[in-house]
Design an enzyme around this catalytic site. Structure first.
Site, PDB file in Angstrom:
ATOM      1  N   GLY A  55       0.822  -1.335   0.116  1.00  0.00           N
ATOM      2  CA  GLY A  55       0.099  -0.046  -0.210  1.00  0.00           C
ATOM      3  C   GLY A  55       0.765   1.291  -0.172  1.00  0.00           C
ATOM      4  N   GLY A  76      -5.927  -0.176   9.724  1.00  0.00           N
ATOM      5  CA  GLY A  76      -5.129  -1.080  10.963  1.00  0.00           C
ATOM      6  C   GLY A  76      -5.691  -2.584  10.837  1.00  0.00           C
ATOM      7  N   ARG A 112     -24.322   7.112  13.844  1.00  0.00           N
ATOM      8  CA  ARG A 112     -23.744   7.366  12.478  1.00  0.00           C
ATOM      9  C   ARG A 112     -22.226   6.945  12.360  1.00  0.00           C
ATOM     10  NH1 ARG A 112     -28.698   8.543  11.963  1.00  0.00           N
ATOM     11  NH2 ARG A 112     -29.267  10.197  10.884  1.00  0.00           N
ATOM     12  N   THR A 172       4.800   2.104   6.208  1.00  0.00           N
ATOM     13  CA  THR A 172       3.416   1.562   6.350  1.00  0.00           C
ATOM     14  C   THR A 172       2.639   2.409   7.407  1.00  0.00           C
ATOM     15  OG1 THR A 172       1.879   0.165   7.255  1.00  0.00           O
ATOM     16  CG2 THR A 172       4.009  -0.180   8.151  1.00  0.00           C
ATOM     17  N   ILE A 173       1.505   2.921   6.876  1.00  0.00           N
ATOM     18  CA  ILE A 173       0.659   3.831   7.575  1.00  0.00           C
ATOM     19  C   ILE A 173       0.423   3.004   8.883  1.00  0.00           C
ATOM     20  CG2 ILE A 173      -0.075   5.122   5.854  1.00  0.00           C
ATOM     21  CD1 ILE A 173      -2.984   3.746   6.275  1.00  0.00           C
ATOM     22  N   ASP A 174       0.343   1.717   8.774  1.00  0.00           N
ATOM     23  CA  ASP A 174      -0.078   0.740   9.981  1.00  0.00           C
ATOM     24  C   ASP A 174       0.792   0.968  11.293  1.00  0.00           C
ATOM     25  OD1 ASP A 174      -2.209   0.554   8.468  1.00  0.00           O
ATOM     26  OD2 ASP A 174      -1.846  -1.590   8.216  1.00  0.00           O
TER      27      ASP A 174
HETATM   28  O1  F6P Z   1      -1.010  -0.336   4.032  1.00  0.00           O
HETATM   29  C1  F6P Z   1      -1.911  -1.053   4.968  1.00  0.00           C
HETATM   30  C2  F6P Z   1      -3.234  -0.896   4.831  1.00  0.00           C
HETATM   31  O2  F6P Z   1      -3.342   0.507   5.058  1.00  0.00           O
HETATM   32  C3  F6P Z   1      -4.358  -1.683   5.940  1.00  0.00           C
HETATM   33  O3  F6P Z   1      -4.489  -0.959   6.925  1.00  0.00           O
HETATM   34  C4  F6P Z   1      -5.420  -1.762   4.918  1.00  0.00           C
HETATM   35  O4  F6P Z   1      -6.095  -2.925   5.199  1.00  0.00           O
HETATM   36  C5  F6P Z   1      -4.979  -2.069   3.585  1.00  0.00           C
HETATM   37  O5  F6P Z   1      -3.394  -1.418   3.721  1.00  0.00           O
HETATM   38  C6  F6P Z   1      -5.901  -1.744   2.211  1.00  0.00           C
HETATM   39  O6  F6P Z   1      -5.137  -1.697   1.226  1.00  0.00           O
HETATM   40  P1  F6P Z   1      -5.452  -1.541  -0.192  1.00  0.00           P
HETATM   41  O7  F6P Z   1      -6.980  -1.096  -0.361  1.00  0.00           O
HETATM   42  O8  F6P Z   1      -4.324  -1.156  -1.047  1.00  0.00           O
HETATM   43  O9  F6P Z   1      -5.817  -3.296  -0.643  1.00  0.00           O
END
Ligand code: F6P
Length: 350
Positions: free
Chosen positions: A10, A171, A274, A126-128
Site C-alpha cells: 500500500g 489497521g 452514524r 506503512t501507515i499502520d
Molecule cells: O497499507 C496497509 C493498509 O493500509 C491496511 O491497513 C489496509 O487494510 C490495507 O492497507 C488496504 O489496502 P488496499 O486497499 O490497497 O488493498
C-alpha cells in the site's frame, strides 16, 4: 554503482521523500546511478518496467503523496519461477543492489531474496506502523494526523445532534492509528485488534457516559478490530470483511466494521448513531514534516548501507537515531500496540 529502488504494498505519504533522498545521495555523493523499478515487485518480474531516476525526476516531489515509481501488491513467491525472474531481471538491468521500500509483505519478499543471494537494503514503510524493530514507520504520522482531524470534525457534528459517531480507521493487524488518533482526538471508546471486546461492554460504556450527562459519544474502531456481538460468541470474534478474495499475500479486504458497530449500538442503546469510514483518505495526500524528515533520513541511511556493503539490513528509527537492523528479524513478527497506550485510552472510556 547501479542501484535499483522499488516501492511495494500500500502506498503512503513520505515515499517520494525516500526516493528523492536515495537519488540525491547516490548521484551527488557516490557518483552512482539509480534505476526506479516500477510497480513494486511486478517491475522486476517483467522485463523493462523501469525508469532512470536522474536528478530532474526527483525535483519537486518531496511534498507529494503516493510514489512516483508506483506500487503493487505483487508477490514473486506466488508466481511461477518468481524468484528466478526477479534475479534474472536484476542481472539484465546490471543492478548491483536493491533498496526496497515496503511493509511486512514487501520486506518479507526482500528478506527471502537476500537469503537467495540478492544484495538488498530495506526501508520500513506503512501507515499502520506495525513493523517490528523500528519505533516508527514513515506514513504513520500523516495518517494519524488525518484521522485526528477527521475525529475533530466528527466531534462537533456529534455534539450538535446528540449522536454516537463511529469512526473506522485503517489497521489490519494492529490498532496504532486507532489508538493514537483516538487519544489525540479525544475519543470515548477505542477498539483495536489487539483487544477483542464484547459489544455489550461497548454499549454499557456508552450508556454510563450518557448517564453522567453527556449526550454524544465518539467511538474509534480499527478496521481489523474483533468484536463479539454476543457474550457466548466472545471466543468467536472474526474480521468484518468487504471481500473474501485474498491478495497475493493472503489478505482479505477489510472494511465495514464501523457500519456494523453503528447499527448495533443504535439498536442496543437507543442512541442515534452514524458512522464514517476514513479508508484511503488516510493513505493519500501530502506528508507531515515528521514523515518527510523520517523518509529522507531513511533514504540517506539506506544508500550509506549499500555503499558500505551492509546488505540484508533494514534502516530503523530507535529513539531519535537511525540504526540498521537485521531484515529477517524485522519481518519475523509484528509490532503491536503497547499496553501503556491502551491503559491511557481506558482512562477516557471509564
Ligand atoms: O497499507 C496497509 C493498509 O493500509 C491496511 O491497513 C489496509 O487494510 C490495507 O492497507 C488496504 O489496502 P488496499 O486497499 O490497497 O488493498
Amino acid at each position: 554503482m547501479k542501484i535499483g529502488i522499488l516501492t511495494g504494498g500500500g502506498d503512503c505519504p513520505g515515499l517520494n521523500a525516500v526516493i528523492r533522498a536515495v537519488v540525491r545521495k547516490s548521484i551527488l555523493f557516490y557518483n552512482s546511478e539509480v534505476i526506479g523499478i516500477l510497480e513494486g515487485w511486478r517491475g522486476l518480474m517483467v522485463e523493462g518496467l523501469t525508469e532512470d531516476l536522474v536528478l530532474d525526476k526527483v525535483s519537486g516531489i518531496l511534498h507529494r503523496g503516493g510514489t512516483i515509481i508506483k506500487t503493487s501488491r505483487t508477490n514473486p513467491y506466488k508466481e511461477k519461477d518468481g524468484e528466478k525472474k526477479v534475479i534474472e531481471n536484476k542481472k539484465k538491468l546490471g543492478l548491483d543492489a536493491l533498496v526496497v521500500v515496503g511493509g511486512e509483505d514487501t520486506l518479507g519478499v526482500a528478506a527471502k531474496l537476500h537469503q537467495a543471494g540478492v544484495k538488498i537494503v530495506g526501508v520500513p514503510k506503512t501507515i499502520d506502523n506495525d513493523l517490528a524493530m523500528t519505533d516508527y514507520t514513515f506514513g504513520f504520522d500523516t495518517a494519524v494526523n488525518t484521522a485526528m482531524e477527521a475525529i475533530d470534525r466528527v466531534h462537533t457534528t456529534a455534539e450538535s445532534h446528540n449522536r454516537v459517531m463511529v469512526v473506522e480507521v485503517m489497521g489490519r493487524h494492529t490498532g496504532w492509528i486507532a489508538i493514537e488518533a483516538g487519544i489525540a482526538g479525544g475519543a470515548d471508546i477505542i477498539l483495536i485488534p489487539e483487544k477483542p471486546v464484547n459489544l455489550d461492554k461497548v454499549c454499557e460504556a456508552i450508556c454510563k457516559r450518557h448517564a453522567r450527562g453527556k449526550d454524544f459519544s465518539i467511538v474509534v474502531v480499527a478496521e481489523g478490530a474483533k468484536i463479539a456481538l454476543h457474550e457466548e460468541n466472545h471466543k468467536k470474534e472474526s474480521f468484518i470483511v468487504q471481500d473474501e478474495c485474498k491478495d497475493a499475500f493472503g489478505h482479505v479486504r477489510l472494511g465495514g466494521i464501523g457500519k456494523l458497530l453503528a447499527t448495533e449500538i443504535e439498536k442496543r442503546t437507543g442512541f442515534e448513531t452514524r458512522f464514517v469510514i476514513l479508508g484511503h483518505i488516510q493513505r493519500g495526500g501530502t506528508p507531515t514534516a515528521f514523515d518527510r524528515v523520517l523518509g529522507t533520513r531513511f533514504g540517506i541511511a539506506a544508500v550509506d548501507l549499500v555503499h558500505k556493503g551492509e546488505f540484508g539490513k533494514m534502516v530503523s528509527l530507535q529513539g531519535n537515531k537511525i540504526v540498521p537492523v537485521d531484515l529477517t528479524d524485522a519481518v519475523a513478527k509484528l509490532k503491536y500496540v503497547d499496553e501503556e497506550f491502551y491503559n491511557i485510552a481506558e482512562v477516557f472510556s471509564a
